[in-house]
Design a protein around this motif. Structure first.
Motif, PDB file in Angstrom:
ATOM      1  N   ASP A 143      -8.837  23.105  15.980  1.00  0.00           N
ATOM      2  CA  ASP A 143      -7.952  22.037  16.551  1.00  0.00           C
ATOM      3  C   ASP A 143      -8.421  20.668  16.157  1.00  0.00           C
ATOM      4  O   ASP A 143      -7.675  19.787  15.975  1.00  0.00           O
ATOM      5  CB  ASP A 143      -7.854  22.297  18.173  1.00  0.00           C
ATOM      6  N   SER A 144      -9.774  20.501  16.095  1.00  0.00           N
ATOM      7  CA  SER A 144     -10.142  19.331  15.754  1.00  0.00           C
ATOM      8  C   SER A 144      -9.794  18.748  14.249  1.00  0.00           C
ATOM      9  O   SER A 144      -9.422  17.672  13.858  1.00  0.00           O
ATOM     10  CB  SER A 144     -11.800  19.143  15.730  1.00  0.00           C
ATOM     11  N   GLU A 145      -9.731  19.625  13.461  1.00  0.00           N
ATOM     12  CA  GLU A 145      -9.275  19.372  11.958  1.00  0.00           C
ATOM     13  C   GLU A 145      -7.761  19.178  11.988  1.00  0.00           C
ATOM     14  O   GLU A 145      -7.324  18.228  11.340  1.00  0.00           O
ATOM     15  CB  GLU A 145      -9.615  20.550  11.092  1.00  0.00           C
ATOM     16  N   VAL A 168      -8.082  34.476   2.018  1.00  0.00           N
ATOM     17  CA  VAL A 168      -6.897  34.442   2.248  1.00  0.00           C
ATOM     18  C   VAL A 168      -6.436  32.828   2.349  1.00  0.00           C
ATOM     19  O   VAL A 168      -7.011  31.876   2.895  1.00  0.00           O
ATOM     20  CB  VAL A 168      -6.327  35.106   3.737  1.00  0.00           C
ATOM     21  N   LEU A 169      -5.317  32.586   1.576  1.00  0.00           N
ATOM     22  CA  LEU A 169      -4.784  31.178   1.718  1.00  0.00           C
ATOM     23  C   LEU A 169      -3.273  31.570   2.202  1.00  0.00           C
ATOM     24  O   LEU A 169      -2.422  31.944   1.686  1.00  0.00           O
ATOM     25  CB  LEU A 169      -4.444  30.590   0.243  1.00  0.00           C
ATOM     26  N   ALA A 170      -3.135  31.042   3.671  1.00  0.00           N
ATOM     27  CA  ALA A 170      -2.239  31.527   4.466  1.00  0.00           C
ATOM     28  C   ALA A 170      -0.970  30.411   4.309  1.00  0.00           C
ATOM     29  O   ALA A 170      -1.071  29.658   4.774  1.00  0.00           O
ATOM     30  CB  ALA A 170      -2.425  31.506   5.891  1.00  0.00           C
ATOM     31  N   LEU A 171       0.006  30.909   3.471  1.00  0.00           N
ATOM     32  CA  LEU A 171       1.142  30.004   3.117  1.00  0.00           C
ATOM     33  C   LEU A 171       2.435  30.828   3.507  1.00  0.00           C
ATOM     34  O   LEU A 171       3.525  30.621   2.776  1.00  0.00           O
ATOM     35  CB  LEU A 171       1.117  29.559   1.757  1.00  0.00           C
ATOM     36  N   GLY A 172       2.352  31.920   4.465  1.00  0.00           N
ATOM     37  CA  GLY A 172       3.689  32.815   4.584  1.00  0.00           C
ATOM     38  C   GLY A 172       4.072  32.429   5.634  1.00  0.00           C
ATOM     39  O   GLY A 172       5.398  32.792   6.143  1.00  0.00           O
ATOM     40  N   PHE A 173       3.477  32.051   6.937  1.00  0.00           N
ATOM     41  CA  PHE A 173       4.123  32.256   8.235  1.00  0.00           C
ATOM     42  C   PHE A 173       4.501  30.841   8.555  1.00  0.00           C
ATOM     43  O   PHE A 173       3.958  29.764   8.591  1.00  0.00           O
ATOM     44  CB  PHE A 173       3.065  32.820   9.447  1.00  0.00           C
ATOM     45  N   GLY A 174       5.552  30.506   9.154  1.00  0.00           N
ATOM     46  CA  GLY A 174       6.262  29.486   9.481  1.00  0.00           C
ATOM     47  C   GLY A 174       6.108  28.707  10.970  1.00  0.00           C
ATOM     48  O   GLY A 174       6.848  28.612  11.666  1.00  0.00           O
ATOM     49  N   GLU A 175       4.589  28.678  11.250  1.00  0.00           N
ATOM     50  CA  GLU A 175       4.366  28.074  12.255  1.00  0.00           C
ATOM     51  C   GLU A 175       4.090  26.696  12.153  1.00  0.00           C
ATOM     52  O   GLU A 175       3.506  26.142  11.151  1.00  0.00           O
ATOM     53  CB  GLU A 175       3.059  28.976  13.097  1.00  0.00           C
ATOM     54  N   ALA A 176       4.339  25.739  13.366  1.00  0.00           N
ATOM     55  CA  ALA A 176       4.090  24.482  13.052  1.00  0.00           C
ATOM     56  C   ALA A 176       2.636  23.829  12.691  1.00  0.00           C
ATOM     57  O   ALA A 176       2.264  22.684  12.082  1.00  0.00           O
ATOM     58  CB  ALA A 176       4.613  23.568  14.023  1.00  0.00           C
ATOM     59  N   GLY A 177       1.712  24.679  13.316  1.00  0.00           N
ATOM     60  CA  GLY A 177       0.341  24.231  12.778  1.00  0.00           C
ATOM     61  C   GLY A 177      -0.463  23.166  13.413  1.00  0.00           C
ATOM     62  O   GLY A 177      -1.350  22.575  12.964  1.00  0.00           O
ATOM     63  N   ILE A 178       0.171  22.611  14.673  1.00  0.00           N
ATOM     64  CA  ILE A 178      -0.531  21.396  15.352  1.00  0.00           C
ATOM     65  C   ILE A 178      -0.794  22.085  16.686  1.00  0.00           C
ATOM     66  O   ILE A 178      -0.179  22.666  17.330  1.00  0.00           O
ATOM     67  CB  ILE A 178       0.216  20.314  15.183  1.00  0.00           C
TER      68      ILE A 178
END
Length: 417
Positions: free
Chosen positions: A381-383, A23-33
């Motif tokens: 989280d480290s990445e 899966v390449l997850a490009l659907g959910f609008g979460e800030a990701g940090i």
């Protein structure tokens, strides 16, 4: 009412991963940090706050939110601020309090239309100015509202987003001023969702409707996007300092007392700290803005490289590619006729999760997609922290690898049969 398209996308991502599928997850609008340690600390310190609080929010949080807006050029008193468990329930309470029909830009974030429909009102959709997003074209809105009223409908409110989800564009000052003038002529309330305000990539004046129509603009924000605290659920609304604003605030406060009683107390204390703009958090937001901008531009370039039309992203973390130039090849090879078809092929054949433009009110026959870029910031989280502090986040190895994989998948998608 089905599950929100954005939340459904998140569930689809989790399900595919649980099944061991790519899966390449490009659907959910979460800030990701990751959450900042100081915010985590503030939340923990307030964990013992278990009593119900005031419906509109505790004084410290309302004063902090007022200061947040005042520092951004919108002088605000704490008495004109109301908190809620995220900006979505505040929006619903607002639409309920205002009554009448809702005018929306086309396209627009999925929940605006859904909330209007939950209240028994089909939204009136108005195209955005060419090359822009988040704000209806003023002339088209004037015509649409007058036509709706002539047909017996009762438009009372227009909802706008600056910068925009789904297009990633920021409406021009000219368009916002025109919107404000037309809203005043038509006696429409403006609800300005400025949840992505702090994530505009380039410095410059911010075109908030509250600057030109202060007597009729309610502005909303939250900590979900700039601080990546979507799961904490805390938002705020700034009401006009006008008779209209006073009446509306009291009505929304009454609705809130029956819907959510009060915003969770630990979250309010964390919000009071965050909306104070302490230097450590201002630095974190600046880093997030750099990360989102770097990756959004790289993703936009990846879609453009295979022949899509892609407006340059200006804020938030979204890209809005249009596959119209590739319609013939997509129809011949995959039978694609709609944006929903296109999103389904990307998921089923390539493991790429995106949302169709039709989910946001775009013409179903269009071939637009809403792409949320945060899914490639890292798997740990480290990445994600390393990407956050990197001078060129899109060049980080795992992000560059995802971009290359996306490019390969898109090339295979549009290749001649």
């Amino acid at each position: 009412m089905t599950v929100s398209a954005t939340l459904a996308a998140n569930e689809a991502i989790a399900a595919r991963r649980a099944a061991g599928l790519e899966v390449l997850a490009l659907g959910f609008g979460e800030a990701g940090i990751p959450v900042h340690p100081l915010l985590r600390q503030r939340l923990a310190q307030a964990a013992g706050e278990i009593a119900y609080g005031p419906v509109a929010g505790i004084d410290a949080a309302r004063e902090a939110a007022a200061g947040y807006w005042t520092r951004r050029g919108l002088p605000t008193e704490a008495g004109h601020v109301l908190l809620g468990p995220g900006s979505k329930p505040i929006l619903f309470a607002l639409l309920h309090a205002v009554g009448g029909d809702v005018v929306l830009p086309a396209p627009a974030w999925v929940s605006y239309a859904a909330q209007s429909q939950l209240l028994g009102r089909e939204p009136i959709r108005v195209p955005v100015p060419v090359g822009e997003g988040g704000v209806p074209d003023a002339e088209a809105m004037d015509a649409a509202v007058r036509a709706a009223r002539a047909a017996g409908r009762d438009p009372r409110v227009v909802v706008v987003t600056l910068p925009d989800n789904p297009t990633g564009r920021l409406a021009s000052e000219r368009s916002v001023k025109a919107l404000c003038e037309t809203a005043r002529e038509l006696d429409l309330l403006i609800v300005a969702d400025e949840i992505y305000r702090d994530l505009v990539f380039e410095e410059g004046p911010f075109p908030s409707p509250a600057a030109w129509a202060p007597e009729r603009t309610v502005t909303t924000t939250s900590l979900s996007k700039n601080y990546a605290l979507g799961g904490w659920r805390v938002g705020a609304a700034r009401f006009p300092d006008s008779p209209m604003g006073t009446r509306l605030l009291e009505s929304v406060r009454g609705t809130a007392s029956e819907l959510w009683s009060s915003t969770p107390m630990p979250m309010q204390h964390a919000a009071a700290y965050a909306w104070g703009d302490p230097p450590e958090l201002v630095e974190r937001v600046a880093a997030a803005r750099r990360l989102h901008g770097s990756v959004a531009r790289a993703v936009a370039g990846t879609f453009a490289s295979v022949g899509c039309t892609v407006p340059a992203p200006q804020g938030g973390f979204y890209v809005w590619p249009d596959f119209a130039p590739l319609r013939g090849a997509l129809a011949e090879r995959w039978g694609v006729a709609t944006s929903a078809d296109l999103a389904r092929v990307l998921l089923d054949e390539f493991g790429v999760v995106v949302l169709p433009g039709s989910a946001f009110g775009d013409d179903p026959a269009s071939l637009t997609l809403r792409v949320a870029v945060t899914g490639i910031y890292g798997v740990s989280d480290s990445e994600r922290l390393a990407a956050l502090v990197a001078p060129e986040p899109a060049a980080m190895p795992w992000i560059a690898e995802s971009l290359e994989g996306l490019r390969d998948k898109l090339a295979a998608l549009v290749a001649a049969p």
